[in-house]
Design an enzyme around this catalytic site. Structure first.
Site, short mmCIF file in Angstrom:
data_model
loop_
_atom_site.label_atom_id
_atom_site.label_comp_id
_atom_site.label_asym_id
_atom_site.label_seq_id
_atom_site.Cartn_x
_atom_site.Cartn_y
_atom_site.Cartn_z
N GLY B 154 0.82 -1.19 0.00
CA GLY B 154 0.00 0.00 0.00
C GLY B 154 0.86 1.25 0.00
O GLY B 154 2.04 1.21 0.33
N CYS B 155 0.24 2.36 -0.39
CA CYS B 155 1.00 3.61 -0.54
C CYS B 155 1.51 4.12 0.79
O CYS B 155 2.67 4.52 0.92
CB CYS B 155 0.15 4.65 -1.25
SG CYS B 155 -1.47 4.92 -0.52
#
Lengths: 352, 352, 352, 352
Positions: B154-155
């Site tokens: 995930g970012c």
């Protein structure tokens, strides 16, 4: 024109964002009349040359700063100058019978050595400085009522202190675990042209600055220590956010009693701020947006507990130019004059 | 057209922001040919109906998802679907000989119970899931090289983990003191129309969300625990920033050895990332801006020590849609294929 | 390092936004090597002191401006200086055999009296100025190919002229009805600190400026007159938009032949720009967004006809710092050197 | 609570941005009491569920729409519904003795065929519709005073008409040359979630839309024709600007008398708006910013003449949600009730 019942007030240093907010609030205030705006660099200009949008309602010329003349005409004087100038003017104004509200850092510190260390200015007004009160009404309302000299808090400090005060006052957290991660719109940097505050630089981006070294740190620590009853340090990190106005302080601390839940803390916060009409403690699971506060003198506070980590997370949102600056000064004035605390101060944001 | 030396790749789920980034990066990549875009809701449309600006270079029609047909035409498949769908497709694609890079959460967890608890989806692909590697090249480069199934991070996790990894790996901090205050542009919320992501709502404001409850927490903790060598928790708080792209993670932790100074830590960080061309450790006193990273696959890291509080503060900035999503997937592909890691990935932001 | 096949180029004046774009584009360009950056005010500094994000790839020190030394080291020189300085340097550089691309206004005017009237600078370089070509490749490609001195167009001019050129060249409109309502991001105002370009001033607001008096008016009129075959005036109004990059020109004109419909005009535009790979004429009913062009050297054009009023409305969108400045200069260089026009220039925006 | 001297008012449809503005303005208005908020989709919810920031001052539950009950409780009803619903409710409310102010398009048109053609809704309320007055006080103050049914203008129309009215009324321009290039913040698109209004889509970009086809065109033309004394068309082009609030209309027209100079026109504008306290005609060379108007019910107008082209350029700036919607409705109410026109309406923006 010139209601004899209105108190005559003046502003020295109204060319910046805090100044124009103050002009607006004082114009709308039912009990005061703004009769003087002073400033050396723009003396002789119409105030509407600086802010054309205001010309239809505010018809004042910026005048040279002459403390005798000011004291003759004004019962109350707001000082909106860069740090280090107010302490050369306030003693004279106080002596001549004015009430003084200073928006700079000059009268925020009990210990003037701390001030001098961070602001690089020697002080020669110790007697007067000793009479100054820190202008955060939610914590020092009674002392503000008695004082003629108010050192209005910094914008970061207001958001941070309102967020953390109940925790420290009630001894709910381990003090040395307090971390304040604060985020501010760029108007906090003022109206002076500086490259890093250009829209082309500051929009669409985000950065921390003055990490471990911001001048609001000692100011926050002074009040935190007062609340905790002993000296304490906080970790304070400011960030520049691509928006004009608003501050959000996200505060982390470890709870002394891991059995406390969110509902307990919200109850404690509501009790703490029961007599503070500008602080809005939010219900369970609602976290504040800065936009809710923008345009008002409100502080919105959200409280969360992480039961996994035994930490409390408090979020505190204000308009940096109103509750963080000009509105807070007017709130202090209301208290000093024995007026209703809410008088002349906006309580509903222009959302969206 | 159709260079026989180019590897044929496809994307299932390219209608979102990660998808359009991936299309762009794959189009510019010298060793791949994008031959397939699949998606059920927009099947039959030209891709340029979704993104008109791209029509002069990308002339593909979105096709229905048919795993057999995809596997026939593509050597590599990127999955850009909502959480919970990839785990129903990847086993088939792997079985048919494809390499699979999944951008969702489905293959990020070693412990599928953790996944199911947070993402409310039962899993029936345990054998395949066990072969998946967490696609953060700076930490798992060797394992990525050997794998056919990558669960891209995930970012928020990418920014957070690159920022904290050297501290944990070297045992420099007290693990339970780790706090990550993260800030993201709104593109992280995707292209689905949702009220709170409207410009009229999200501009000029700032708020925390999912406090003490964000789904990236267990993902960050899994890798942190791996680095620390024992289970650990982190405090993770995301904030929504009024900008399109970029993530900044501000990380706080208490140093085990209070004698460490900033210069020591910068040296340690530089050594840790010596072979990682996309991580740029900044010199003394320089803190990263998200804008520097936007448009690139870089992560900029700044390190500060507060000698008063014995804490280290690390700031880590990425483009959430490139290093935090599509670019990282391409970086993993480069490693899987034995190509140069930098291939086809931008290294210089379009500042300002 | 130092590929002998690469052409050595230098930049005088690279501290602004056009400069940093140019540095980036030249760094990524396969046929050139950037060997020199000159500037008086920042001489001696590392270029990465001005732009820290670029330090890992561009390792150049800003040097004093010494035209002899520059000409020795560079085959091509870009001038990125304030108006009125290039005309004192270009003659020497040309004489010493350099190709010169000037990004200021100095070499944009055929009539130097017009230049002197608008830019308040006398000219003493008439012979050299007479050899300069206006650097808009879509209109003057053949002349650019033959020239050693290019006066690169202004950003507003590029968007406006590419939008209106087919109408004037084909005699489709009543010339004196042409109105250009242009909108620009604030990066067009440069990196100098100026109050009205602060984020706190320029965000969340919109204003026209230099109404009926902008310096790009005579430049637009010169080229329009050339296209129309006779002197003509245009109404040009710029607006400042709260965004960093991008220009949109909305162009209004009355059609000579009210029977023309949108489809006819789109056909004419497509034909006009058939050999211009950076101009993208959009299909029926699609209007350009500036964001599509940002980060690229493209110009997107949308065309609409109002059959009620017999007017054509053309919308033209570019990145003011690339197609409106640095990218266009590189495009001109490609043509001057006989390279492919697209070389080293981005064609796909990083949407969103 | 419940001052017997206050007029009781209700709102049907208050969930959108116009609604929340109206709630705020009515809350602060000294002569009204807001006693009812109605809406079908959010019936039963507390209004502060929709807008949490308002909960401390507005304690109303959204009720089902029951016209009989509403008429019993309210003397005045504001309708803030999507187009096409008010015309089914207003007749009943009027019949029961309410004054009705409609914020939709339903009662803006003299010719209901025009309405039906643009809004795709048949009308069966011709008798009532014939009594409606177009709620632009600066042009129709006397008729508003006499009416019980007001069709409040659209936001684009308010800015456009206030800008152009003096020119048409005095016959100063060639009518068919009028072009209005209008720019609006995205809050004009409402609070419904739509992809193109997401911050990630709409920020940092700019586009025209509904070119030659926007529904505000016939509304503008109706009033322009009324002012000119004969049917006329205008060219109207709206643009979406990356900001929350504000509209700027830039108006172009050819002067009949090329001898008129800017000073003449400013004099004419000042005379025209002498009795209109919310219109501020700016001095020579000052052009309006939308930000000046935001948060107020003001319209700022700047006037320029281009002596080269014989055109007048007028710039008109308002807050689209106040003077363009809710504030204008309150202004109309003040007139209908015989109160001071300025009552309860903000006149000073919270700059910056």
């Amino acid at each position: 024109m010139g209601d004899p019942e209105q108190v005559k007030v003046g502003i020295i240093g109204a060319s910046g964002y805090g100044g124009v907010q103050l002009v607006r609030l004082l114009h709308d205030h039912p009990k005061v009349e703004l009769v003087y705006i002073g400033g050396d660099s723009s003396a002789g200009k119409s105030y509407s040359d600086l802010y054309p949008h205001i010309g239809h309602l505010v018809d004042l010329t910026v005048e040279k700063i002459d403390l005798d003349a000011i004291a003759d005409r004004c019962e109350v004087v707001f000082l909106g100058l860069p740090n280090g100038l107010a302490c050369d003017m306030a003693p004279t104004l106080i002596e001549k019978g004015c009430k003084v509200l200073d928006l700079s850092a000059d009268y925020r510190f009990e210990n003037l050595e701390t001030y001098s260390a961070w602001y690089k200015k020697e002080r020669h007004d110790r007697a007067i400085a000793a009479t100054a009160v820190y202008g955060l009404p939610e914590l020092y309302r009674d002392r503000i009522r008695e004082s003629d000299l108010i050192g209005c808090p910094g914008c970061y400090c207001t958001a941070s202190l309102l967020g953390i005060a109940p925790l420290l006052k009630q001894g709910l957290i381990v003090p040395e675990t307090a971390i304040i991660d604060a985020k501010s719109g760029t108007s906090g940097g003022g109206r002076q042209a500086r490259t890093h505050l250009l829209l082309a630089e500051a929009d669409n981006t985000l950065t921390a600055y003055s990490v471990a070294a911001h001048r609001h740190t000692p100011e926050i620590e002074q009040v935190c220590s007062d609340l905790a009853g002993h000296d304490m340090m906080v970790q304070f990190t400011p960030h520049l956010i691509p928006m004009v106005r608003g501050i959000l302080a996200t505060i982390y601390a470890t709870l002394r009693d891991p059995g406390l839940v969110r509902e307990d803390l919200i109850t404690i916060y509501n009790a703490f701020y029961r007599s503070s009409p500008f602080v809005r403690v939010l219900p369970n699971g609602i976290y504040p947006q800065t936009k809710w506060a923008v345009g008002t003198n409100l502080c919105y506070i959200g409280v969360e507990v992480d039961v996994r980590t035994d930490r409390v997370i408090v979020m505190s949102a204000i308009d940096n130019l109103i509750k963080g600056q000009s509105g807070q000064a007017v709130q202090c004035l209301n208290i000093m004059m024995g007026w209703e605390e809410l008088l002349g101060l906006p309580q509903l944001g222009f959302y969206p």
